[in-house]
Design an enzyme around this catalytic site. Structure first.
Site, PDB file in Angstrom:
ATOM      1  N   PRO A  53     -25.555 -11.347 -20.260  1.00 55.66           N
ATOM      2  CA  PRO A  53     -26.644 -11.457 -21.028  1.00 55.66           C
ATOM      3  C   PRO A  53     -25.286 -10.850 -22.886  1.00 55.66           C
ATOM      4  CG  PRO A  53     -26.226  -9.327 -19.681  1.00 55.66           C
ATOM      5  CD  PRO A  53     -25.685 -10.263 -18.988  1.00 55.66           C
ATOM      6  N   CYS A  54     -24.230 -11.827 -23.168  1.00 55.56           N
ATOM      7  CA  CYS A  54     -23.336 -11.594 -24.107  1.00 55.56           C
ATOM      8  C   CYS A  54     -24.752 -11.114 -25.378  1.00 55.56           C
ATOM      9  CB  CYS A  54     -22.743 -12.576 -24.543  1.00 55.56           C
ATOM     10  SG  CYS A  54     -23.287 -14.268 -24.674  1.00 55.56           S
ATOM     11  N   HIS A  55     -25.992 -11.138 -25.423  1.00 55.75           N
ATOM     12  CA  HIS A  55     -26.042 -10.811 -26.843  1.00 55.75           C
ATOM     13  C   HIS A  55     -27.086  -9.535 -26.807  1.00 55.75           C
ATOM     14  CE1 HIS A  55     -29.314 -11.418 -23.562  1.00 55.75           C
ATOM     15  NE2 HIS A  55     -29.860 -10.450 -23.923  1.00 55.75           N
TER      16      HIS A  55
END
Length: 105
Positions: A53-55
């Site tokens: 989940p780089c977001h």
DNA sequence: CGTCCTGGGAACG
DNA sequence: CGTTCCCAGGACG
């Protein structure tokens, strides 16, 4: 193949509770990295595209930051949408709506 | 070992 | 608040 450094970064990101976000600075600190940019580089390579989940990682100034090597554009829109799904919202100025949603390791 | 890259950060005006 | 300068670090050749 993921480098040790990247694994550390991804692991840390994986610990971010849903609905919360982290900053590159905090993340870098957590991995004991003196530079947030290095972290961004790792995230940019992001071998585990949707898996990581780089977001959920934003800038220290509570801005959305970049996404997939872009500081603006459609991809950033995607990032905002994903975060919105998790309850994380940003104001019109691109700043995090709820600073309390910043996860501190 | 040297070079280029980085989704950033902090400082200053 | 906007602009500028900077460091640190990692990946790669």
């Amino acid at each position: 193949m993921p480098t040790l450094f990247q694994q550390r970064v991804y692991e840390a990101i994986g610990r971010i509770p849903k609905g919360q976000v982290t900053t590159y600075a905090l993340l870098a600190r957590h991995v004991r990295c003196g530079s947030a940019r290095a972290v961004g580089q790792a995230l940019r390579h992001n071998p585990f595209a949707p898996k990581v989940p780089c977001h959920r990682v934003i800038a220290a100034d509570l801005r959305i930051g970049g996404f997939c090597g872009a500081r603006d554009g459609t991809q950033i829109r995607r990032k905002r949408a994903l975060l919105a799904t998790e309850g994380v919202t940003f104001d019109a100025k691109g700043r995090l709506a709820d600073p309390a949603r910043v996860f501190r390791f």
